[in-house]
Scaffold this motif. Structure first.
Motif, PDB file in Angstrom:
ATOM      1  N   ARG A 119       3.965  51.134  39.148  1.00  0.00           N
ATOM      2  CA  ARG A 119       3.916  52.584  38.995  1.00  0.00           C
ATOM      3  C   ARG A 119       2.683  52.922  38.165  1.00  0.00           C
ATOM      4  N   ILE A 120       1.970  53.963  38.558  1.00  0.00           N
ATOM      5  CA  ILE A 120       0.810  54.420  37.802  1.00  0.00           C
ATOM      6  C   ILE A 120       1.013  55.903  37.507  1.00  0.00           C
ATOM      7  N   GLU A 121       0.985  56.250  36.219  1.00  0.00           N
ATOM      8  CA  GLU A 121       1.243  57.619  35.810  1.00  0.00           C
ATOM      9  C   GLU A 121       0.177  58.114  34.838  1.00  0.00           C
ATOM     10  N   ILE A 122       0.047  59.415  34.762  1.00  0.00           N
ATOM     11  CA  ILE A 122      -0.859  60.070  33.820  1.00  0.00           C
ATOM     12  C   ILE A 122      -0.085  61.178  33.120  1.00  0.00           C
ATOM     13  N   VAL A 123      -0.307  61.303  31.799  1.00  0.00           N
ATOM     14  CA  VAL A 123       0.224  62.440  31.040  1.00  0.00           C
ATOM     15  C   VAL A 123      -0.946  63.346  30.682  1.00  0.00           C
ATOM     16  N   THR A 124      -0.868  64.614  31.057  1.00  0.00           N
ATOM     17  CA  THR A 124      -1.978  65.545  30.868  1.00  0.00           C
ATOM     18  C   THR A 124      -1.477  66.890  30.373  1.00  0.00           C
ATOM     19  N   ASN A 125      -2.369  67.644  29.714  1.00  0.00           N
ATOM     20  CA  ASN A 125      -2.018  69.026  29.376  1.00  0.00           C
ATOM     21  C   ASN A 125      -2.365  69.987  30.509  1.00  0.00           C
ATOM     22  N   GLY A 126      -3.031  69.484  31.540  1.00  0.00           N
ATOM     23  CA  GLY A 126      -3.304  70.277  32.733  1.00  0.00           C
ATOM     24  C   GLY A 126      -4.425  71.287  32.600  1.00  0.00           C
ATOM     25  N   ASP A 127      -5.090  71.340  31.455  1.00  0.00           N
ATOM     26  CA  ASP A 127      -6.084  72.389  31.229  1.00  0.00           C
ATOM     27  C   ASP A 127      -7.253  72.329  32.211  1.00  0.00           C
ATOM     28  N   LEU A 134      -6.163  67.235  41.596  1.00  0.00           N
ATOM     29  CA  LEU A 134      -4.801  66.751  41.794  1.00  0.00           C
ATOM     30  C   LEU A 134      -4.714  65.873  43.036  1.00  0.00           C
ATOM     31  N   GLY A 135      -5.266  66.359  44.132  1.00  0.00           N
ATOM     32  CA  GLY A 135      -5.246  65.572  45.356  1.00  0.00           C
ATOM     33  C   GLY A 135      -6.008  64.265  45.223  1.00  0.00           C
ATOM     34  N   ARG A 136      -7.129  64.305  44.520  1.00  0.00           N
ATOM     35  CA  ARG A 136      -7.950  63.102  44.358  1.00  0.00           C
ATOM     36  C   ARG A 136      -7.232  62.040  43.528  1.00  0.00           C
ATOM     37  N   LEU A 137      -6.475  62.470  42.523  1.00  0.00           N
ATOM     38  CA  LEU A 137      -5.723  61.515  41.704  1.00  0.00           C
ATOM     39  C   LEU A 137      -4.736  60.729  42.557  1.00  0.00           C
ATOM     40  N   PHE A 138      -4.033  61.428  43.437  1.00  0.00           N
ATOM     41  CA  PHE A 138      -3.034  60.744  44.254  1.00  0.00           C
ATOM     42  C   PHE A 138      -3.686  59.940  45.377  1.00  0.00           C
ATOM     43  N   THR A 139      -4.813  60.376  45.864  1.00  0.00           N
ATOM     44  CA  THR A 139      -5.561  59.581  46.835  1.00  0.00           C
ATOM     45  C   THR A 139      -6.042  58.278  46.200  1.00  0.00           C
ATOM     46  N   SER A 140      -6.330  58.315  44.909  1.00  0.00           N
ATOM     47  CA  SER A 140      -6.793  57.126  44.177  1.00  0.00           C
ATOM     48  C   SER A 140      -5.675  56.120  43.934  1.00  0.00           C
ATOM     49  N   GLY A 141      -4.417  56.580  44.044  1.00  0.00           N
ATOM     50  CA  GLY A 141      -3.299  55.653  43.884  1.00  0.00           C
ATOM     51  C   GLY A 141      -2.277  56.031  42.837  1.00  0.00           C
ATOM     52  N   LEU A 142      -2.353  57.248  42.302  1.00  0.00           N
ATOM     53  CA  LEU A 142      -1.398  57.692  41.293  1.00  0.00           C
ATOM     54  C   LEU A 142       0.008  57.799  41.880  1.00  0.00           C
ATOM     55  N   SER A 143       1.005  57.441  41.055  1.00  0.00           N
ATOM     56  CA  SER A 143       2.406  57.558  41.475  1.00  0.00           C
ATOM     57  C   SER A 143       3.013  58.882  41.028  1.00  0.00           C
ATOM     58  N   THR A 144       2.805  59.215  39.737  1.00  0.00           N
ATOM     59  CA  THR A 144       3.423  60.410  39.161  1.00  0.00           C
ATOM     60  C   THR A 144       2.497  61.030  38.132  1.00  0.00           C
ATOM     61  N   LEU A 145       2.454  62.358  38.100  1.00  0.00           N
ATOM     62  CA  LEU A 145       1.694  63.098  37.101  1.00  0.00           C
ATOM     63  C   LEU A 145       2.665  63.887  36.230  1.00  0.00           C
TER      64      LEU A 145
END
Length: 308
Positions: A119-127, A134-145
């Motif tokens: 699982r690959i996740e990122i914690v962000t404040n979204g600013d 967002l789309g690029r993160l998941f295309t790169s292989g992210l599981s959950t944001l």
């Protein structure tokens, strides 16, 4: 998915239950004997665009450093994790804003290529988040944001709509409502962050006497910053105890080091009488019990075999 916060004055973050399940599901043994981490947590920079009152960054002396983790360090760690067939959670977090790192997509892709079942996740404040990023993160292989929202329900709704608009499913995003009032602990489980909140805007003082309670964090999590320094746990980004450095050592060498083994046994025995654990008020037993039991069993079997 939007986490629903309660109105309890002692707020309990529902994300802890989710993370605990991930920790248990990621439990694995090296050579059928030695516990591996379930979580690898990374801080790929030294900077954040916010200074939240309940974060150590609201302390004027807390450093803000615009430096970022080299891709070579990520490549080394991901390769060495692949060698032990790591399939737990890799999370980009820390007291920083991960999306300020322009190479974050490449870091995610490196881990995804090396660790196809993790699982690959990122914690962000979204600013700085938008639909393209967002789309690029998941295309790169992210599981959950996980998006921590600080400015109100309107922002929470906006982020949820953004995630839905790019086709994310409920298990691919978490909206964390961090905009609640102080009476509701701001929507987080407040701690003194291993004694780092003495001079923060919302102070939680260091303990005078150590808690007489176990802590399992170093038994299930491997925590590293952008300089390659490996820290005792996810609360010690102030680096009061550095247990290794990935530039100078290998992952396995650090994880099974004598220093970390000793610390785990002491904390499992509720001995916090050393820095920074002696001033920390964190309940370290909310997750990682399976790892703690495995470390205890390993210690007991070593003693029975006459090993030190």
């Amino acid at each position: 998915m939007n986490e629903q916060n309660t109105s309890s004055p002692k707020f309990f973050d529902p994300g802890i239950l989710r993370k605990s399940a991930i920790v248990d599901s990621g439990f694995a043994l090296e050579n059928r004997r030695l516990p591996l981490p379930s979580i690898v947590e990374l801080s790929t920079s030294g900077t954040c665009n916010r200074t939240c009152v309940f974060c150590p960054r609201s302390d004027p002396t807390y450093p803000d450093v615009e430096e970022f983790m080299p891709l070579g360090l990520t490549e080394k760690l991901s390769t060495q994790l692949a060698a032990v067939e790591f399939s737990g959670l890799v999370i980009f977090s820390g007291f920083v804003e991960p999306l300020l790192d322009k190479k974050l997509y490449e870091h995610v892709a490196l881990f995804r290529n090396q660790l196809p079942t993790a699982r690959i996740e990122i914690v962000t404040n979204g600013d700085v988040l938008n639909e393209e990023r967002l789309g690029r993160l998941f295309t790169s292989g992210l599981s959950t944001l996980s998006i921590s929202v600080y400015d109100g329900k309107e922002d929470a709704d906006r982020f949820e709509n953004m995630c839905r608009s790019v086709g994310l499913q409920d298990d691919q995003f978490v909206i964390r409502n961090r905009y609640l009032p102080q009476e509701q602990d701001f929507g987080i489980t407040l701690t003194n962050r291993a004694g780092m909140m003495d001079n923060a805007e919302f102070k939680r003082p260091s303990l005078v006497e150590p808690l007489a309670k176990p802590c399992f964090y170093p038994g299930y999590s491997f925590v590293m910053d952008y300089l390659g320094d490996v820290l005792l746990c996810t609360h010690d980004w102030g680096k009061k105890m550095v247990v290794g450095n990935l530039y100078k050592q290998d992952f396995i060498e650090i994880w099974f080091s004598k220093l970390l083994m000793t610390i785990r046994h002491r904390l499992n025995d509720a001995d916090r009488n050393f820095k920074p654990c002696n001033v920390c008020d964190v309940d370290g037993t909310m997750m990682g019990k399976k790892h703690a039991e495995a470390w205890t069993e390993l210690k007991d079997s070593s003693i029975q075999a006459g090993l030190k």
